[in-house]
Scaffold this motif. Structure first.
Motif, PDB file in Angstrom:
ATOM      1  N   VAL A  66     -21.487 -40.596  12.366  1.00 13.68           N
ATOM      2  CA  VAL A  66     -20.797 -39.503  11.683  1.00 13.68           C
ATOM      3  C   VAL A  66     -20.086 -38.614  12.694  1.00 13.68           C
ATOM      4  CG1 VAL A  66     -21.069 -37.497  10.188  1.00 13.68           C
ATOM      5  CG2 VAL A  66     -22.455 -39.539   9.784  1.00 13.68           C
ATOM      6  N   GLN A  67     -20.831 -38.210  13.721  1.00 16.69           N
ATOM      7  CA  GLN A  67     -20.247 -37.264  14.691  1.00 16.69           C
ATOM      8  C   GLN A  67     -19.016 -37.850  15.373  1.00 16.69           C
ATOM      9  OE1 GLN A  67     -23.523 -36.213  17.211  1.00 16.69           O
ATOM     10  NE2 GLN A  67     -24.196 -34.555  15.856  1.00 16.69           N
ATOM     11  N   SER A  68     -19.140 -39.094  15.799  1.00 19.62           N
ATOM     12  CA  SER A  68     -18.024 -39.699  16.520  1.00 19.62           C
ATOM     13  C   SER A  68     -16.810 -39.846  15.633  1.00 19.62           C
ATOM     14  CB  SER A  68     -18.415 -41.078  17.047  1.00 19.62           C
ATOM     15  OG  SER A  68     -19.547 -40.981  17.857  1.00 19.62           O
ATOM     16  N   ARG A  69     -17.063 -40.245  14.395  1.00 22.99           N
ATOM     17  CA  ARG A  69     -15.922 -40.463  13.509  1.00 22.99           C
ATOM     18  C   ARG A  69     -15.282 -39.146  13.094  1.00 22.99           C
ATOM     19  NH1 ARG A  69     -16.460 -45.318   9.326  1.00 22.99           N
ATOM     20  NH2 ARG A  69     -14.216 -44.862   9.334  1.00 22.99           N
ATOM     21  N   LEU A 121     -13.956 -33.610  -0.398  1.00 24.16           N
ATOM     22  CA  LEU A 121     -14.416 -32.231  -0.162  1.00 24.16           C
ATOM     23  C   LEU A 121     -15.457 -32.213   0.955  1.00 24.16           C
ATOM     24  CD1 LEU A 121     -14.865 -30.829  -3.803  1.00 24.16           C
ATOM     25  CD2 LEU A 121     -12.937 -30.524  -2.233  1.00 24.16           C
ATOM     26  N   VAL A 122     -16.351 -33.187   0.916  1.00 21.39           N
ATOM     27  CA  VAL A 122     -17.373 -33.273   1.963  1.00 21.39           C
ATOM     28  C   VAL A 122     -16.703 -33.477   3.323  1.00 21.39           C
ATOM     29  CG1 VAL A 122     -19.328 -34.612   2.823  1.00 21.39           C
ATOM     30  CG2 VAL A 122     -19.108 -34.175   0.372  1.00 21.39           C
ATOM     31  N   ALA A 123     -15.721 -34.358   3.355  1.00 18.16           N
ATOM     32  CA  ALA A 123     -15.036 -34.637   4.621  1.00 18.16           C
ATOM     33  C   ALA A 123     -14.352 -33.383   5.163  1.00 18.16           C
ATOM     34  CB  ALA A 123     -14.014 -35.757   4.416  1.00 18.16           C
ATOM     35  N   LYS A 124     -13.732 -32.628   4.249  1.00 17.40           N
ATOM     36  CA  LYS A 124     -13.052 -31.414   4.704  1.00 17.40           C
ATOM     37  C   LYS A 124     -14.058 -30.418   5.267  1.00 17.40           C
ATOM     38  CE  LYS A 124      -9.042 -32.040   1.787  1.00 17.40           C
ATOM     39  NZ  LYS A 124      -8.388 -31.708   0.522  1.00 17.40           N
ATOM     40  N   ARG A 125     -15.221 -30.354   4.627  1.00 20.60           N
ATOM     41  CA  ARG A 125     -16.276 -29.468   5.137  1.00 20.60           C
ATOM     42  C   ARG A 125     -16.709 -29.922   6.536  1.00 20.60           C
ATOM     43  NH1 ARG A 125     -20.902 -26.439   3.441  1.00 20.60           N
ATOM     44  NH2 ARG A 125     -21.744 -25.700   5.448  1.00 20.60           N
ATOM     45  N   LEU A 126     -16.845 -31.231   6.717  1.00 21.32           N
ATOM     46  CA  LEU A 126     -17.241 -31.745   8.034  1.00 21.32           C
ATOM     47  C   LEU A 126     -16.210 -31.365   9.085  1.00 21.32           C
ATOM     48  CD1 LEU A 126     -18.489 -35.347   7.081  1.00 21.32           C
ATOM     49  CD2 LEU A 126     -19.896 -33.441   7.897  1.00 21.32           C
ATOM     50  N   LEU A 127     -14.949 -31.481   8.709  1.00 17.82           N
ATOM     51  CA  LEU A 127     -13.888 -31.137   9.660  1.00 17.82           C
ATOM     52  C   LEU A 127     -13.887 -29.637   9.948  1.00 17.82           C
ATOM     53  CD1 LEU A 127     -11.017 -33.441   8.358  1.00 17.82           C
ATOM     54  CD2 LEU A 127     -12.201 -33.615  10.564  1.00 17.82           C
ATOM     55  N   LEU A 172     -23.742 -30.477  -0.508  1.00 16.05           N
ATOM     56  CA  LEU A 172     -24.811 -31.457  -0.748  1.00 16.05           C
ATOM     57  C   LEU A 172     -24.612 -32.162  -2.084  1.00 16.05           C
ATOM     58  CD1 LEU A 172     -28.124 -29.752   0.430  1.00 16.05           C
ATOM     59  CD2 LEU A 172     -26.964 -31.726   1.447  1.00 16.05           C
ATOM     60  N   ALA A 173     -24.297 -31.362  -3.112  1.00 16.15           N
ATOM     61  CA  ALA A 173     -24.088 -31.970  -4.430  1.00 16.15           C
ATOM     62  C   ALA A 173     -22.905 -32.939  -4.390  1.00 16.15           C
ATOM     63  CB  ALA A 173     -23.863 -30.890  -5.481  1.00 16.15           C
ATOM     64  N   ALA A 174     -21.857 -32.532  -3.665  1.00 13.82           N
ATOM     65  CA  ALA A 174     -20.661 -33.377  -3.568  1.00 13.82           C
ATOM     66  C   ALA A 174     -20.929 -34.633  -2.744  1.00 13.82           C
ATOM     67  CB  ALA A 174     -19.510 -32.582  -2.954  1.00 13.82           C
ATOM     68  N   ALA A 175     -21.931 -34.574  -1.885  1.00 11.37           N
ATOM     69  CA  ALA A 175     -22.277 -35.737  -1.069  1.00 11.37           C
ATOM     70  C   ALA A 175     -23.212 -36.681  -1.817  1.00 11.37           C
ATOM     71  CB  ALA A 175     -22.922 -35.286   0.242  1.00 11.37           C
ATOM     72  N   PHE A 176     -24.195 -36.104  -2.518  1.00  8.91           N
ATOM     73  CA  PHE A 176     -25.225 -36.954  -3.136  1.00  8.91           C
ATOM     74  C   PHE A 176     -24.805 -37.553  -4.474  1.00  8.91           C
ATOM     75  CE2 PHE A 176     -28.760 -34.487  -0.754  1.00  8.91           C
ATOM     76  CZ  PHE A 176     -28.563 -35.282   0.360  1.00  8.91           C
ATOM     77  N   ALA A 218     -20.557 -41.878   5.049  1.00 12.40           N
ATOM     78  CA  ALA A 218     -21.520 -42.088   6.137  1.00 12.40           C
ATOM     79  C   ALA A 218     -22.396 -40.847   6.311  1.00 12.40           C
ATOM     80  CB  ALA A 218     -20.776 -42.410   7.431  1.00 12.40           C
ATOM     81  N   HIS A 219     -21.779 -39.685   6.169  1.00  7.87           N
ATOM     82  CA  HIS A 219     -22.523 -38.436   6.294  1.00  7.87           C
ATOM     83  C   HIS A 219     -23.581 -38.325   5.200  1.00  7.87           C
ATOM     84  CE1 HIS A 219     -23.358 -34.237   7.068  1.00  7.87           C
ATOM     85  NE2 HIS A 219     -23.015 -33.925   5.843  1.00  7.87           N
TER      86      HIS A 219
END
Lengths: 706, 706
Positions: A523-526, A450-456, A393-397, A562-563
């Motif tokens: 977000v989900q689709s991408r 980092l956020v993207a890697k978490r999403l993956l 969350l911190a890395a996203a916001f 986007a997330h």
């Protein structure tokens, strides 16, 4: 599954935004909501930062500014304003959420003060507290808390910033003397950009590769004394001043290097890793990777507080710019008598109100982040997963809010013209100081990766235990879904369905669920698409997988962005649901709609390319946003008033009512002047009049002839 | 008619970008081309601005910085560097294009110097030269040229900046004494932000409403003495310091006010409007509106030089950031031995290379603008239409290049991390100084509205003499055309046509004509659409038409922006056609493609919504741009080298090779360390090794048991 939004070609302007001219903002209720769970702390902090003693004085040399900030840190100690996070045993409150809430308000007084305080207590002090153990606390926390030991957090090196794991400073254990030897092997390993490093720091937590018995156990923090009482370096320590920076010149950033500097073995901050007198290494965390991230994770409050400070700066800027824009007039398009107020120009609304909406979104998101931080650090919810969530969350916001602050400060500066450029109005000053917020405590682009890697990772978890063939098939079905969207088949069907209810389709875009679905789907689709594309990395060489990853790096960062936007939208929505006053709630809902629709507009091509919005519907978006702006505009002043910052916080000359006074004086002058009859006629009127006279004379002559 | 671009779903990555790894940039030829028609002037100017005497010293107080800049103006006089635009009779060259070309290079030394010189010679001096007549020239030009009379251009007031026609200072003729009385009626009419106004200005061209015989003839310029030899104000003149600004602190901006200050009648700069001793007014230009714009028009070189200076700043920033990015390494994704160079990261390419392309576009556009300026001011092509074209071009390019400069400086600062924030690397310093370029000499948003109005006027001209019914029908047919696009009917047809030539459709987007058509169509269609929507203003009340106009204000500005982008694209294309070396031309073509495709990507939703691009084709754009970036990346250093700025101009510590040296030292250290055998093993390796050992031991035990 995702609904495709489609509809008739024209949305009637009169039905899509409810006509509730009566609605007003209850600034008291909204203000209380915005103050959040730590309202009491924020109130105390705001009283403090309203005091002139803490305010930035513009135009000081960086030497004088540094001295002032150092004095201000002592003042904060006197005012007992810095102890909230520290253990009660040392006179603190052990209140982690409250600590950050109060701390981030310091930005209002002077961002240099915020960051210098952050270096001393948030980084240096926190490192001793979180990475050290009892005897470290006893030895150093009192002096850190009361500023007897101004100190540094010496992690970043000239050669390594984002990739902290690769720093090159070493701390090699020498069992013969029971000491660590701190050493800088080459120039790139100098500690750099270190706050308190150039002048004030007496000691530092130095991060170094811990080597014992010929094994490098990775990055650890050690307490190292830097300077003598008289400010000269201890033997083996050296450094230089980083000099003037783009902003934050109240902080003495500097470089430090160490030549075989010896510290007692017990100076190792040993909560997560220790060395015994015989040189053997032990750690409660077996995995070196996990250990490293755990150590770093204890410092997440730095990012959290930057997120909050950035939101505060955006609030200040918008308060000043919107106040001025409701007073300042320029050009008299609609009337010969009175010029237009800037805020009534559509372009001006486009420039300021979406940023106001984004600031509300970021504020609600930040409050949730603070609560998460408190949950973890108080121990209430402190599982590995909680910590990971907090970090994600911190890395996203933090990237979104810090970029938003720079963008908002700049737009406010430009929207207020020459006034905006004067330092007395603070936009340029705050912007210069906050500039570095986007790259320090985690570069924004790196954090979003980092956020993207978490999403993956999360995406992959859904398929845990499933064989690879299924994953491949899932990816295929995703692609098929895309083709369906793309082919327009779904759209055609949906258009038919839509036409059954004209009204429903007309208000579809302002519908909360629709916005949520569109933003979630994106977000989900991408993520699914990316996962499918990166799946190819399996079984490839390190170089090949790195290349594949790099080919999608930009997309990764965009998905993370986007997330984060989705999370902000959700926080905004949850926030406004707490509002009881119906008018306030209605207006906040519009502001949230503006936020959501501007997000969709920004990425409209994606929604179109992937069949999520029809061209017809997409074409209505611009006009819809314009009408929303016009509806929100009357409440703009209330919406900034709810931020709760008084003149002692805003301190922007143009927001003080001088413009209003000047306008009134000018109007009064014109009125008196006209009444006295000595006002000159203007040339155009004269020319028009003489043209009329000529015509009349000509007509007279013609009549005379007849 | 517009072609709709469509094609197969996937473009094979291998065929769409020609594989010409052999192509290299001939930096000498390209450099010469970029120097443009006034290459000789630029060379002289660059030698001058490379001298330390003219360089900005960071960290000075604004008092010291102001003194330094004043001294530098005297230095420029000594170096005979400021006379190019002035008449040969006064020792000048009468060279208007060359003057601006040389002048704008001053930004490289210090933007404050550029602007202070611009105030003295480009505004104050130009006003006397262009608005005054022979006796004014004789009286004041020599003193202005040699800095005996430091002066001000006193136009903007606190109350009126963008709407200059409404300034409130008056110059009332008193026939009894043959004098004008200059007067400030109220606070909002104080002159504000006036360069040289706070301290240095001895005289000023004061703009005021000229009133004689009870008639206001609108804004005129008068020469007014401000200060005595000792720096104190003349009787009736007063003012104050604007204080510190967001940047440009080498200039003493200030406020001025006048209380019945009397100047001789002959101090009226009377080229475009004069008052006889009896108070009668005469002018060679009958229309007051046209007269006003003609007077303002003589000062267009200010905008032109800001355009050029902004381009120069972008070039400096990219030279520093790209040089550093080819040396700096971080993270070792692809290899255990060597970290990646920043410039090889896709995201990094995305951040810097499109801005490099845009800077080339802006540079070529600026060169054409300079030539246009020279055509007009030399009298070679000086019709009303030429002047209008010049003003429209300046109003189109200045916003784009100044915003580009801020954006580029910021991205370079962020892309170079903590280094970028240090003032020694200049990004933050240049950005702070150039900040105000986007709002002074015409606010960017206001300028773009002028461009939009010109586009609408031109559009209306096509229908001159045609009755309103035809115009209405035209608008309808436009709308029908849109529906056709929108409905996708055209697209379907085009997809079929495309499929006849797979290769042709695959390379469609890199095709020059296609890019041109897409960008042109976007402007034309949107202008036509706007014209149709604004047509409703006819016959409406002033208030209603103002409201209608305001409802489309944002769109107007967007259309003007799109138009300016198209003009830049065309200038880029014409520019690269002059290149003879095939490799250089090929690489520049790619850079132009990158520029064009990024423009299309930015507004992709428009092209999709209006059926100009199919979703299938649009989806290939992102990948295509990424591949272009990878192809341009090897030439990035050459492309900045061609800008021709040496170390004495760039003066960015990180571009000096220190990073390369640090990297090599670190690598060399690691090599030596490993060779000597004293390198510690890292913990992960150790753990892996002991896991292997455990396994081996276990296997051994198992074997032993058997």
């Amino acid at each position: 599954m995702t609904q495709t939004i489609s509809g008739p070609q024209q949305i009637p302007a009169t039905v899509d935004i409810r006509d509730d001219e009566q609605a007003t903002v209850d600034t008291a209720e909204l203000g209380q909501l915005l103050l959040g769970r730590w309202a009491h702390v924020r109130r105390v902090a705001r009283e403090l930062v309203g005091r002139p003693e803490l305010h930035k004085i513009e135009g000081l040399t960086h030497h004088d500014h540094r001295r002032r900030c150092l004095d201000q840190l002592h003042y904060l100690v006197e005012q007992k304003a810095v102890h909230r996070a520290f253990p009660t045993a040392f006179g603190g409150d052990g209140d982690h959420g409250g600590n950050v809430a109060g701390f981030e308000e310091l930005v209002v007084a002077d961002p240099s003060l915020q960051i210098k305080a952050g270096v001393q207590w948030g980084l240096f002090g926190s490192a001793v507290m979180h990475l050290g153990t009892e005897k470290h606390h006893e030895a150093w926390l009192p002096g850190i808390m009361n500023m007897e030991i101004p100190g540094c957090f010496a992690m970043t090196e000239t050669g390594h910033g984002s990739d902290v794991a690769s720093i090159a400073t070493t701390a090699t254990f020498d069992p013969a003397t029971d000491e660590f030897v701190i050493h800088t092997p080459f120039r790139a390993a100098w500690k750099d950009y270190i706050g308190n490093g150039a002048i004030d720091g007496r000691a530092a937590v130095v991060f170094a590769q811990l080597i014992t018995n010929g094994v490098n156990h990775g990055v650890h923090g050690l307490y190292v004394e830097l300077r003598n009482e008289d400010g000269t370096f201890k033997p083996g320590v050296g450094g230089e001043d980083d000099g003037i920076k783009g902003g934050l010149n109240g902080i003495d950033n500097g470089r430090l290097h160490f030549t075989d500097v010896r510290v007692p073995r017990t100076n190792l901050l040993n909560r997560y890793g220790d060395v015994a007198p015989d040189g053997s290494y032990s750690s409660p965390i077996a995995s070196p990777g996990r250990r490293f991230f755990t150590m770093l994770g204890t410092l997440v409050q730095g990012r959290v507080s930057l997120d909050g400070a950035a939101v505060a700066a955006s609030k200040l800027a918008l308060t000043a710019a919107i106040t001025y824009s409701t007073q300042r007039r320029q050009f008299n398009a609609s009337s010969d008598l009175r010029e237009e107020v800037l805020m009534d120009y559509q372009r001006h609304q486009r420039r300021l109100l979406p940023r106001l909406a984004a600031t509300y979104a970021a504020a609600f998101a930040h409050e949730e982040l603070l609560e998460k931080l408190d949950d973890v650090f108080s121990g209430d919810h402190d599982t590995d997963e909680d910590r990971q969530d907090l970090e994600t969350l911190a890395a996203a916001f933090k990237p979104l809010s810090t970029w938003l602050a720079l963008d908002t400060l700049q737009e406010c500066r430009e929207a207020t013209g020459g006034q905006g450029f004067l330092i007395e109005n603070r936009f340029a000053s705050l912007r210069a100081d906050l500039d570095v917020y986007v790259t320090f405590e985690g570069d924004n682009n790196v954090l979003l990766q980092l956020v993207a890697k978490r999403l993956l990772t999360d995406y992959a978890k859904e398929f845990k235990g499933v064989d690879f063939g299924v994953l491949a098939r899932y990816a295929v079905s995703q692609a098929a879904g895309r083709t369906l969207h793309r082919s327009g088949l779904r759209r055609v069907a949906q258009t038919v369905a839509d036409s059954g209810s004209g009204k429903k389709s007309a208000i579809a875009l302002r519908d909360e669920d629709t916005q949520h679905e569109l933003l979630t789907d994106r977000v989900q689709s991408r993520v699914a698409e990316l996962a499918a594309e990166l799946r190819g990395a399996k079984g490839k060489s390190q170089e090949e997988s790195a290349a594949l990853f790099n080919e999608h790096q930009n997309e990764l960062i965009e998905v993370a962005h986007a997330h984060a936007e989705l999370l902000q939208w959700e926080a905004f929505t949850r926030g406004l649901q707490q509002i009881k006053d119906p008018g306030t709630r209605e207006i906040l809902t519009r502001l949230r709609d503006l936020f959501g629709l501007c997000l969709i507009e920004k990425d409209l091509a994606w929604f179109l390319m992937n069949g999520r919005l029809s061209s017809q519907r997409a074409r209505t978006l611009d006009g819809y946003i314009n009408r929303l702006l016009a509806k929100i505009r009357p409440h703009a002043l209330d919406l900034v008033e709810a931020f709760g910052y008084g003149p002692e916080h805003v301190r922007s000359a143009i927001a003080g009512g001088a413009e209003q006074q000047r306008q009134e004086e000018a109007v009064e002058y014109a009125r008196r002047h006209r009444a006295s009859g000595d006002a000159p006629i203007d040339e155009k009127t004269l020319l028009a009049r003489s043209a009329t006279e000529r015509k009349a004379r000509k007509a007279g002559r013609a009549r005379a002839k007849r």
